[in-house]
Design a protein around this motif. Structure first.
Motif, PDB file in Angstrom:
ATOM      1  N   HIS A 113       0.815  -1.217   0.000  1.00 25.08           N
ATOM      2  CA  HIS A 113       0.000   0.000   0.000  1.00 25.08           C
ATOM      3  C   HIS A 113       0.849   1.267   0.000  1.00 25.08           C
ATOM      4  O   HIS A 113       0.526   2.239  -0.695  1.00 25.08           O
ATOM      5  CB  HIS A 113      -0.975  -0.018   1.179  1.00 25.08           C
ATOM      6  N   ALA A 114       1.946   1.281   0.767  1.00 27.41           N
ATOM      7  CA  ALA A 114       2.830   2.453   0.739  1.00 27.41           C
ATOM      8  C   ALA A 114       3.572   2.528  -0.594  1.00 27.41           C
ATOM      9  O   ALA A 114       3.738   3.606  -1.173  1.00 27.41           O
ATOM     10  CB  ALA A 114       3.811   2.400   1.904  1.00 27.41           C
ATOM     11  N   ALA A 115       4.000   1.373  -1.092  1.00 29.35           N
ATOM     12  CA  ALA A 115       4.745   1.344  -2.359  1.00 29.35           C
ATOM     13  C   ALA A 115       3.880   1.852  -3.512  1.00 29.35           C
ATOM     14  O   ALA A 115       4.360   2.559  -4.402  1.00 29.35           O
ATOM     15  CB  ALA A 115       5.237  -0.075  -2.650  1.00 29.35           C
ATOM     16  N   LYS A 116       2.604   1.503  -3.487  1.00 22.34           N
ATOM     17  CA  LYS A 116       1.704   1.891  -4.580  1.00 22.34           C
ATOM     18  C   LYS A 116       1.582   3.411  -4.686  1.00 22.34           C
ATOM     19  O   LYS A 116       1.542   3.972  -5.784  1.00 22.34           O
ATOM     20  CB  LYS A 116       0.322   1.265  -4.359  1.00 22.34           C
ATOM     21  N   VAL A 117       1.543   4.086  -3.543  1.00 18.32           N
ATOM     22  CA  VAL A 117       1.460   5.551  -3.546  1.00 18.32           C
ATOM     23  C   VAL A 117       2.700   6.141  -4.225  1.00 18.32           C
ATOM     24  O   VAL A 117       2.610   7.033  -5.072  1.00 18.32           O
ATOM     25  CB  VAL A 117       1.304   6.083  -2.101  1.00 18.32           C
ATOM     26  N   PHE A 118       3.874   5.622  -3.866  1.00 23.32           N
ATOM     27  CA  PHE A 118       5.126   6.108  -4.464  1.00 23.32           C
ATOM     28  C   PHE A 118       5.162   5.818  -5.967  1.00 23.32           C
ATOM     29  O   PHE A 118       5.535   6.679  -6.772  1.00 23.32           O
ATOM     30  CB  PHE A 118       6.308   5.424  -3.769  1.00 23.32           C
ATOM     31  N   ILE A 119       4.741   4.629  -6.352  1.00 21.58           N
ATOM     32  CA  ILE A 119       4.759   4.243  -7.770  1.00 21.58           C
ATOM     33  C   ILE A 119       3.847   5.168  -8.586  1.00 21.58           C
ATOM     34  O   ILE A 119       4.237   5.680  -9.644  1.00 21.58           O
ATOM     35  CB  ILE A 119       4.347   2.759  -7.933  1.00 21.58           C
ATOM     36  N   LEU A 120       2.637   5.400  -8.072  1.00 21.97           N
ATOM     37  CA  LEU A 120       1.664   6.208  -8.818  1.00 21.97           C
ATOM     38  C   LEU A 120       2.025   7.692  -8.838  1.00 21.97           C
ATOM     39  O   LEU A 120       1.783   8.381  -9.831  1.00 21.97           O
ATOM     40  CB  LEU A 120       0.271   6.035  -8.210  1.00 21.97           C
ATOM     41  N   GLU A 121       2.606   8.179  -7.738  1.00 24.20           N
ATOM     42  CA  GLU A 121       2.846   9.615  -7.619  1.00 24.20           C
ATOM     43  C   GLU A 121       4.208  10.028  -8.163  1.00 24.20           C
ATOM     44  O   GLU A 121       4.392  11.161  -8.587  1.00 24.20           O
ATOM     45  CB  GLU A 121       2.730  10.034  -6.160  1.00 24.20           C
TER      46      GLU A 121
END
Length: 228
Positions: A113-121
């Motif tokens: 969940h934290a990684a997804k934010v970084f990937i998308l942003e």
């Protein structure tokens, strides 16, 4: 100490689990050598590295010819084998089980969940040149919010660290994941004083090792700010 030579670790410090391992090794002072594997240059796909880890992922540890992949397994192996302070991975069964409970949960919640934010942003816009997909980002932030609620209610409760009164490998794995969105300039703990205090306790406990491990991520954040 049973090893004849220093432990070799293959790392890219833009990787969250690599940072957790880097911090641990520097805190417990296990003799080690760091071999950088630059993921952005595709060095994890070379023939030599693929022999070490067919999954082509970092970190990888080599200890006297014994090759181990997966950060969770590496941290626990090193804590078991070397004479490190017991709080990192307690020997007492119930306390150890609390660390194992968090690290099992971590792979389905905090990490993705934290990684997804970084990937998308940060990562996808940098790679594609396209703007941030706000719909997907907001969905990812909502998932992360649920996870942060659980971190507070299930793990921190009224204790200073995730698995009890002392710092453990669980805290390192978790804090490094929650720092990752900083690469996109986002502090996901900004509105969460309880988790901010926990992060500060982890930083204070590991000292300079924290910022050394995160220097690459801070660089990504600063370069992104300069472009905006």
């Amino acid at each position: 100490m049973a090893a004849a030579g220093p432990v070799k670790v293959y790392l890219d410090l833009l990787s969250q689990p690599c940072r957790a391992l880097h911090i641990f090794l520097n805190c417990v002072r296990i003799p080690h050598s760091v071999h950088t594997v630059a993921l952005r240059k595709g060095e994890h796909r070379t023939e030599d590295f693929t022999k070490l880890n067919p999954m082509q992922k970092v970190p990888v540890m080599v200890d006297n010819g014994f090759v181990l992949t997966e950060s969770d397994a590496i941290l626990k192996y090193l804590a078991n084998k070397y004479d490190v302070p017991e709080h990192w991975y307690p020997r007492q069964p119930e306390r150890r089980a609390r660390v194992d409970e968090y690290t099992a949960w971590h792979h389905s919640y905090t990490r993705p969940h934290a990684a997804k934010v970084f990937i998308l942003e940060c990562l996808l816009p940098a790679q594609s040149g396209s703007p941030v997909d706000e719909v997907h980002l907001n969905r990812a932030l909502s998932q992360l919010d649920d996870t942060l609620d659980k971190l507070e209610s299930m793990f921190l409760r009224r204790q200073p660290f995730l698995c009890g009164d002392d710092l453990s490998v669980a805290d390192l794995l978790s804090v490094c994941e929650l720092m990752q969105p900083m690469g996109g300039g986002r502090d996901v703990l900004q509105d969460r004083p309880k988790l901010q205090m926990w992060r500060s306790r982890v930083q204070a406990a590991v000292g300079d090792a924290f910022d050394k491990a995160h220097a690459v991520l801070y660089g990504v954040r600063d370069r992104r700010k300069a472009k905006l």
